[in-house]
Design a protein around this motif. Sequence first.
Motif, PDB file in Angstrom:
ATOM      1  N   TYR A  66       1.033  -1.299  -0.221  1.00  0.00           N
ATOM      2  CA  TYR A  66       0.144  -0.021   0.197  1.00  0.00           C
ATOM      3  C   TYR A  66       0.822   1.105   0.051  1.00  0.00           C
ATOM      4  O   TYR A  66       1.885   1.363   0.514  1.00  0.00           O
ATOM      5  CB  TYR A  66      -0.932   0.060   1.251  1.00  0.00           C
ATOM      6  CG  TYR A  66      -1.897  -1.162   1.401  1.00  0.00           C
ATOM      7  CD1 TYR A  66      -1.452  -2.256   2.041  1.00  0.00           C
ATOM      8  CD2 TYR A  66      -3.256  -1.149   0.766  1.00  0.00           C
ATOM      9  CE1 TYR A  66      -2.488  -3.460   2.394  1.00  0.00           C
ATOM     10  CE2 TYR A  66      -4.023  -2.082   0.963  1.00  0.00           C
ATOM     11  CZ  TYR A  66      -3.702  -3.371   1.666  1.00  0.00           C
ATOM     12  OH  TYR A  66      -4.416  -4.230   1.778  1.00  0.00           O
ATOM     13  N   ASP A 126       1.515   4.916   1.503  1.00  0.00           N
ATOM     14  CA  ASP A 126       1.608   5.241   2.965  1.00  0.00           C
ATOM     15  C   ASP A 126       0.301   5.870   3.191  1.00  0.00           C
ATOM     16  O   ASP A 126      -0.189   5.770   4.306  1.00  0.00           O
ATOM     17  CB  ASP A 126       2.697   6.236   3.264  1.00  0.00           C
ATOM     18  CG  ASP A 126       4.004   5.423   3.354  1.00  0.00           C
ATOM     19  OD1 ASP A 126       5.132   6.272   3.360  1.00  0.00           O
ATOM     20  OD2 ASP A 126       4.147   4.029   3.342  1.00  0.00           O
ATOM     21  N   LYS A 180      -2.496   3.419   4.143  1.00  0.00           N
ATOM     22  CA  LYS A 180      -2.301   2.241   4.938  1.00  0.00           C
ATOM     23  C   LYS A 180      -3.095   2.273   6.367  1.00  0.00           C
ATOM     24  O   LYS A 180      -3.323   3.230   6.581  1.00  0.00           O
ATOM     25  CB  LYS A 180      -0.761   2.197   5.577  1.00  0.00           C
ATOM     26  CG  LYS A 180       0.151   1.835   4.519  1.00  0.00           C
ATOM     27  CD  LYS A 180       1.514   1.709   4.955  1.00  0.00           C
ATOM     28  CE  LYS A 180       2.505   1.321   3.797  1.00  0.00           C
ATOM     29  NZ  LYS A 180       3.947   1.398   4.231  1.00  0.00           N
ATOM     30  N   GLY A 181      -3.932   1.302   6.712  1.00  0.00           N
ATOM     31  CA  GLY A 181      -4.752   1.385   7.734  1.00  0.00           C
ATOM     32  C   GLY A 181      -6.187   1.632   7.505  1.00  0.00           C
ATOM     33  O   GLY A 181      -7.089   1.560   8.336  1.00  0.00           O
ATOM     34  N   ARG A 182      -6.492   2.257   6.065  1.00  0.00           N
ATOM     35  CA  ARG A 182      -7.694   2.665   5.799  1.00  0.00           C
ATOM     36  C   ARG A 182      -8.153   1.745   4.813  1.00  0.00           C
ATOM     37  O   ARG A 182      -9.394   1.666   4.648  1.00  0.00           O
ATOM     38  CB  ARG A 182      -7.725   4.164   5.509  1.00  0.00           C
ATOM     39  CG  ARG A 182      -7.249   5.160   6.562  1.00  0.00           C
ATOM     40  CD  ARG A 182      -7.466   6.347   6.131  1.00  0.00           C
ATOM     41  NE  ARG A 182      -6.704   6.928   4.821  1.00  0.00           N
ATOM     42  CZ  ARG A 182      -7.148   7.295   3.811  1.00  0.00           C
ATOM     43  NH1 ARG A 182      -8.636   7.489   3.789  1.00  0.00           N
ATOM     44  NH2 ARG A 182      -6.436   7.704   2.961  1.00  0.00           N
ATOM     45  N   THR A 206      -7.989  -1.664   2.099  1.00  0.00           N
ATOM     46  CA  THR A 206      -7.624  -2.985   1.982  1.00  0.00           C
ATOM     47  C   THR A 206      -7.821  -3.568   0.645  1.00  0.00           C
ATOM     48  O   THR A 206      -8.902  -3.495  -0.002  1.00  0.00           O
ATOM     49  CB  THR A 206      -8.352  -3.921   2.827  1.00  0.00           C
ATOM     50  OG1 THR A 206      -8.303  -3.405   4.422  1.00  0.00           O
ATOM     51  CG2 THR A 206      -7.699  -5.472   3.009  1.00  0.00           C
ATOM     52  N   SER A 222     -12.893   5.094   6.123  1.00  0.00           N
ATOM     53  CA  SER A 222     -12.241   6.417   6.793  1.00  0.00           C
ATOM     54  C   SER A 222     -11.967   7.209   5.803  1.00  0.00           C
ATOM     55  O   SER A 222     -10.910   7.924   5.703  1.00  0.00           O
ATOM     56  CB  SER A 222     -11.376   6.216   7.867  1.00  0.00           C
ATOM     57  OG  SER A 222     -11.549   5.280   8.579  1.00  0.00           O
TER      58      SER A 222
END
Length: 127
Positions: free
Chosen positions: A60, A62, A65-67, A69, A85
């Motif tokens: 991914y 940066d 990332k975390g948001r 998939t 998000s």
Amino acid sequence: QVQLVESGGGLVQAGGSLRLSCAASGRTFSTYAMGWFRQAPGKEREFVAAVIWSSGSRYYTDSVKGRFTISRDNAKNTVYLQMNSLKPEDTAVYYCAAAQNYINKVPPRLNGEYDYWGQGTQVTVSS
């Protein structure tokens, strides 16, 4: 002839979610890598996420990332991008891409590494 058809774009408020789909046809994609890119108005197309079809290895950028998939469904020959998000800066046309006969262990991140592209789907995030 490889065909990639994106769907799932739309208008969403900041903080919301969308799931993009990329239906792939014309080949057996087990030797491919698949990626998502995006292009905002007045900006260059940029890498978002990629997955190697056979191994499931993912990468991914940066900012997502975390948001976001990325995933794939072997039975449906479809790649997904789940976006949570969401932010106004995520607004762009999102493109699906395929890299054929991909043998590296790290998913491809450069435009030139991809051989096929979809037509794109618009994602608009309102503030």
